[in-house]
Design an enzyme around this catalytic site. Structure first.
Site, short mmCIF file in Angstrom:
data_model
loop_
_atom_site.label_atom_id
_atom_site.label_comp_id
_atom_site.label_asym_id
_atom_site.label_seq_id
_atom_site.Cartn_x
_atom_site.Cartn_y
_atom_site.Cartn_z
N GLU A 209 0.83 -1.19 0.00
CA GLU A 209 0.00 0.00 0.00
C GLU A 209 0.88 1.25 0.00
O GLU A 209 1.83 1.34 0.75
CB GLU A 209 -0.89 -0.03 1.24
N HIS B 257 -3.65 7.44 -0.13
CA HIS B 257 -3.12 6.09 0.00
C HIS B 257 -3.84 5.17 -0.97
O HIS B 257 -4.90 5.49 -1.50
CB HIS B 257 -3.18 5.58 1.45
N HIS C 204 -5.32 1.33 -2.25
CA HIS C 204 -5.95 0.09 -1.84
C HIS C 204 -5.64 -0.97 -2.90
O HIS C 204 -6.31 -1.02 -3.93
CB HIS C 204 -7.47 0.26 -1.70
N ASP D 204 -9.43 4.18 8.15
CA ASP D 204 -9.28 5.33 7.25
C ASP D 204 -10.15 6.49 7.73
O ASP D 204 -9.70 7.64 7.77
CB ASP D 204 -9.72 4.97 5.82
ZN ZN Z 1 -7.49 2.58 3.32
#
Ligand code: ZN
Length: 136
Positions: free
Chosen positions: A25, A70, A72, A83
């Protein structure tokens, strides 16, 4: 000032970074010029796994930033419970899902509501000294 736009070059850079980090990630902070996101701030030592980016390093104090981004790797462009907690500290939060294309990202406000960011051309001034260059 509310963030409403993202520079197309910055978005492309984010997408490339997510691809390069896959299947782990990718996570970083976002810097804005006025209402436009123009820069990605890497945080040294960000601990990234395929399941989650460590949010601890993201909450470092006194780092001015407009938002977060970010990825996924699962492809699901939906904020997790973790989150949503982290989103509260940022005006804009971008999630990019695999396959990391211009069609596979979404932006959310600090309450987790979907917001739209306009993709714009931004004139980058390469001559200017960047105070935050150590994070680039
Ligand atoms: Zn996330």
């Amino acid at each position: 000032m509310a963030v409403k736009k993202i520079a197309s070059d910055t978005l492309d850079f984010i997408l490339e970074s997510c691809k390069a980090t896959h299947p782990r990630e990718f996570g970083a902070l976002l810097e804005a010029d006025g209402d436009t996101i123009i820069n990605v701030i890497y945080l040294p030592g960000t601990d990234s796994t395929s399941r989650s980016v460590s949010l601890k390093t993201w909450t470092m104090p006194n780092m001015p930033h407009a938002g977060s981004v970010h990825s996924h790797p699962s492809g699901a462009v939906r904020p997790s419970e973790q989150d949503l907690i982290f989103f509260r500290t940022n005006e804009v939060n971008i999630i990019v899902g695999e396959p990391y294309s211009r069609e596979s990202w979404k932006a959310f406000d600090r309450n987790g509501n979907l917001i739209s960011l306009e993709i714009v051309d931004y004139e980058f001034d390469d001559e200017e000294e960047d105070e935050d260059s150590e994070f680039n």
